[in-house]
Design a protein around this motif. Structure first.
Motif, PDB file in Angstrom:
ATOM      1  N   LYS A 180       0.391   2.394  -9.248  1.00 28.86           N
ATOM      2  CA  LYS A 180       0.755   1.342 -10.196  1.00 28.86           C
ATOM      3  C   LYS A 180      -0.287   0.217 -10.151  1.00 28.86           C
ATOM      4  O   LYS A 180      -1.147   0.176  -9.277  1.00 28.86           O
ATOM      5  CB  LYS A 180       2.140   0.788  -9.870  1.00 28.86           C
ATOM      6  CG  LYS A 180       3.291   1.774 -10.058  1.00 28.86           C
ATOM      7  CD  LYS A 180       3.626   1.987 -11.521  1.00 28.86           C
ATOM      8  CE  LYS A 180       4.904   2.788 -11.704  1.00 28.86           C
ATOM      9  NZ  LYS A 180       5.245   2.962 -13.139  1.00 28.86           N
ATOM     10  N   HIS A 181      -0.152  -0.717 -11.105  1.00 34.79           N
ATOM     11  CA  HIS A 181      -1.056  -1.864 -11.182  1.00 34.79           C
ATOM     12  C   HIS A 181      -0.298  -3.186 -11.013  1.00 34.79           C
ATOM     13  O   HIS A 181      -0.646  -4.008 -10.185  1.00 34.79           O
ATOM     14  CB  HIS A 181      -1.776  -1.895 -12.532  1.00 34.79           C
ATOM     15  CG  HIS A 181      -2.410  -0.611 -12.927  1.00 34.79           C
ATOM     16  ND1 HIS A 181      -3.723  -0.316 -12.657  1.00 34.79           N
ATOM     17  CD2 HIS A 181      -1.902   0.465 -13.585  1.00 34.79           C
ATOM     18  CE1 HIS A 181      -4.008   0.900 -13.131  1.00 34.79           C
ATOM     19  NE2 HIS A 181      -2.917   1.388 -13.698  1.00 34.79           N
ATOM     20  N   SER A 182       0.719  -3.349 -11.837  1.00 31.90           N
ATOM     21  CA  SER A 182       1.499  -4.592 -11.837  1.00 31.90           C
ATOM     22  C   SER A 182       2.836  -4.349 -12.528  1.00 31.90           C
ATOM     23  O   SER A 182       3.104  -4.892 -13.602  1.00 31.90           O
ATOM     24  CB  SER A 182       0.723  -5.699 -12.556  1.00 31.90           C
ATOM     25  OG  SER A 182       1.439  -6.910 -12.548  1.00 31.90           O
ATOM     26  N   TYR A 225      -9.977  -7.856 -11.539  1.00 34.87           N
ATOM     27  CA  TYR A 225      -9.110  -8.506 -10.563  1.00 34.87           C
ATOM     28  C   TYR A 225      -7.838  -7.710 -10.262  1.00 34.87           C
ATOM     29  O   TYR A 225      -7.126  -8.028  -9.316  1.00 34.87           O
ATOM     30  CB  TYR A 225      -8.725  -9.913 -11.056  1.00 34.87           C
ATOM     31  CG  TYR A 225      -9.882 -10.884 -11.024  1.00 34.87           C
ATOM     32  CD1 TYR A 225     -10.090 -11.725  -9.945  1.00 34.87           C
ATOM     33  CD2 TYR A 225     -10.791 -10.941 -12.082  1.00 34.87           C
ATOM     34  CE1 TYR A 225     -11.147 -12.612  -9.906  1.00 34.87           C
ATOM     35  CE2 TYR A 225     -11.867 -11.821 -12.056  1.00 34.87           C
ATOM     36  CZ  TYR A 225     -12.036 -12.650 -10.962  1.00 34.87           C
ATOM     37  OH  TYR A 225     -13.106 -13.516 -10.931  1.00 34.87           O
ATOM     38  N   ILE A 226      -7.538  -6.705 -11.072  1.00 34.61           N
ATOM     39  CA  ILE A 226      -6.301  -5.939 -10.902  1.00 34.61           C
ATOM     40  C   ILE A 226      -6.625  -4.567 -10.307  1.00 34.61           C
ATOM     41  O   ILE A 226      -7.611  -3.928 -10.680  1.00 34.61           O
ATOM     42  CB  ILE A 226      -5.557  -5.784 -12.243  1.00 34.61           C
ATOM     43  CG1 ILE A 226      -5.149  -7.164 -12.787  1.00 34.61           C
ATOM     44  CG2 ILE A 226      -4.318  -4.897 -12.093  1.00 34.61           C
ATOM     45  CD1 ILE A 226      -4.203  -7.952 -11.901  1.00 34.61           C
ATOM     46  N   ILE A 255       0.921  -9.854  -4.359  1.00 38.29           N
ATOM     47  CA  ILE A 255       1.661 -11.109  -4.195  1.00 38.29           C
ATOM     48  C   ILE A 255       2.734 -11.091  -5.266  1.00 38.29           C
ATOM     49  O   ILE A 255       2.428 -11.138  -6.464  1.00 38.29           O
ATOM     50  CB  ILE A 255       0.741 -12.328  -4.319  1.00 38.29           C
ATOM     51  CG1 ILE A 255      -0.300 -12.311  -3.196  1.00 38.29           C
ATOM     52  CG2 ILE A 255       1.556 -13.623  -4.277  1.00 38.29           C
ATOM     53  CD1 ILE A 255      -1.306 -13.439  -3.275  1.00 38.29           C
ATOM     54  N   GLU A 256       4.017 -11.030  -4.857  1.00 41.57           N
ATOM     55  CA  GLU A 256       5.098 -10.634  -5.756  1.00 41.57           C
ATOM     56  C   GLU A 256       6.194 -11.700  -5.856  1.00 41.57           C
ATOM     57  O   GLU A 256       7.056 -11.785  -4.984  1.00 41.57           O
ATOM     58  CB  GLU A 256       5.718  -9.328  -5.257  1.00 41.57           C
ATOM     59  CG  GLU A 256       4.704  -8.228  -4.981  1.00 41.57           C
ATOM     60  CD  GLU A 256       5.337  -7.013  -4.334  1.00 41.57           C
ATOM     61  OE1 GLU A 256       6.463  -6.627  -4.745  1.00 41.57           O
ATOM     62  OE2 GLU A 256       4.726  -6.445  -3.406  1.00 41.57           O
ATOM     63  N   PRO A 264       2.215  -7.755  -9.069  1.00 40.28           N
ATOM     64  CA  PRO A 264       0.787  -7.575  -9.337  1.00 40.28           C
ATOM     65  C   PRO A 264       0.010  -7.201  -8.076  1.00 40.28           C
ATOM     66  O   PRO A 264       0.190  -7.795  -7.016  1.00 40.28           O
ATOM     67  CB  PRO A 264       0.356  -8.949  -9.864  1.00 40.28           C
ATOM     68  CG  PRO A 264       1.329  -9.909  -9.252  1.00 40.28           C
ATOM     69  CD  PRO A 264       2.625  -9.162  -9.179  1.00 40.28           C
ATOM     70  N   ALA A 265      -0.861  -6.205  -8.219  1.00 38.96           N
ATOM     71  CA  ALA A 265      -1.726  -5.768  -7.126  1.00 38.96           C
ATOM     72  C   ALA A 265      -3.151  -6.206  -7.453  1.00 38.96           C
ATOM     73  O   ALA A 265      -3.694  -5.846  -8.504  1.00 38.96           O
ATOM     74  CB  ALA A 265      -1.651  -4.254  -6.959  1.00 38.96           C
ATOM     75  N   PHE A 266      -3.747  -6.962  -6.564  1.00 41.54           N
ATOM     76  CA  PHE A 266      -5.069  -7.521  -6.804  1.00 41.54           C
ATOM     77  C   PHE A 266      -6.133  -6.701  -6.070  1.00 41.54           C
ATOM     78  O   PHE A 266      -5.995  -6.417  -4.877  1.00 41.54           O
ATOM     79  CB  PHE A 266      -5.104  -8.980  -6.366  1.00 41.54           C
ATOM     80  CG  PHE A 266      -4.113  -9.831  -7.110  1.00 41.54           C
ATOM     81  CD1 PHE A 266      -4.295 -10.123  -8.453  1.00 41.54           C
ATOM     82  CD2 PHE A 266      -2.964 -10.298  -6.481  1.00 41.54           C
ATOM     83  CE1 PHE A 266      -3.367 -10.885  -9.153  1.00 41.54           C
ATOM     84  CE2 PHE A 266      -2.035 -11.053  -7.169  1.00 41.54           C
ATOM     85  CZ  PHE A 266      -2.239 -11.353  -8.506  1.00 41.54           C
TER      86      PHE A 266
END
Length: 283
Positions: A43-45, A32-33, A243-244, A143-145
């Motif tokens: 980056k990821h989150s 999911y990431i 979504i941050e 977080p980047a989904f």
């Protein structure tokens, strides 16, 4: 160094550098990431602290002295220690150092706690003011989904049909230009055109839950009732969506640079602790 927690077949993986969530998989191995491909965004989150977004001229004033901080602050690039760990929970900690004091003249501790509960990951932040005076700060999640289908196959479902006003960015700063999201059945169909001018920035956003739908079916729900502000972002052509939840946002071109007066800034009283949490539910 990677660290893993798990619960009911859900596995979350983290880096101690930045206390960053880099993977969240369900019991069947679905990721999911975002993978962090530097072709789009490496980056990821990341954890955003002690600022969110960009400062005008990458600098601010505090007690008539100028300091320099790069976009989103330094926490995302610092090595955290592990305060505690169980099978389904981990707490990371970052404290001030000579390096941080050069750019942010405050003694602090930032704790990031991750807890897996069935099909959700809860992230709790604690900011501890170790000074005998007030400490201004901003804090945010990023977080980047991962989106495995075509971007246009995704939509965002909100709690109500209420129109949502957002600010556009201009050279990473908040502009005076605003626009509005018009929802149909509480839903916004995604398209890269939305992000041609960078992120959508919502100040004091009334929505506190957003669900990412894939071909109309829920895939990820982000709940952020503790957070006043929000960013939604992707890079045009990239297979992810951020979504941050935020406390704070970038400066505007009209900013006077005074950190205490910065838009969205939080002021933490001496020796006090600030807490806020958000959740990621996966389907």
């Amino acid at each position: 160094m990677h660290t893993i927690i798990s619960k009911s077949g859900i596995i979350a993986r983290f880096l101690e550098n930045g206390a960053e969530l880099i993977s969240l998989k369900n019991h069947s191995g679905k990721e999911y990431i975002w993978e962090g491909n530097p072709k789009f965004w490496g980056k990821h989150s990341p954890v955003l602290f002690p600022i969110v977004g960009t400062l005008k001229n990458d600098s601010y004033l505090y007690n008539n002295q100028q300091y320099h901080l790069s976009r989103h602050g330094f926490a995302r690039d610092r090595e955290f220690s592990v305060l505690s760990k169980s099978e389904n929970s981990i707490v990371f900690s970052l404290t001030d150092s000579d390096e941080t004091l050069n750019v942010y003249p405050f003694h602090f501790e930032l704790q990031v706690e991750y807890t897996l509960n069935e099909n959700s990951l809860k992230t709790r932040y604690r900011v501890i003011n170790k000074n005998d005076f007030e400490m201004p700060f901003s804090l945010g999640a990023h977080p980047a989904f991962a989106l495995s289908e075509n971007f246009e196959d995704y939509s965002l479902k909100f709690e109500t049909n209420q129109e949502l006003a957002y600010h556009l960015l201009d050279k990473d700063l908040i502009s005076d230009q605003t626009s509005t999201l018009h929802l149909t059945d509480k839903t916004l169909t995604l398209g890269y055109k939305l992000f041609e001018n960078d992120a959508l920035v919502f100040k004091s956003v009334p929505a506190k839950k957003i669900t990412i739908l894939e071909n109309g079916k829920p895939r990820i729900k982000v709940g952020f009732s503790d957070f006043p502000d929000l960013g939604i972002w992707t890079k045009v052509g990239a297979p992810f969506l951020c979504i941050e939840p935020w406390f704070g946002y970038s400066d505007s071109a009209a900013s006077n640079g005074n950190l205490i007066e910065k838009g969205g800034i939080q002021i933490l009283n001496p020796k006090k602790t600030f807490e806020a949490a958000f959740s990621i539910e996966i389907f």
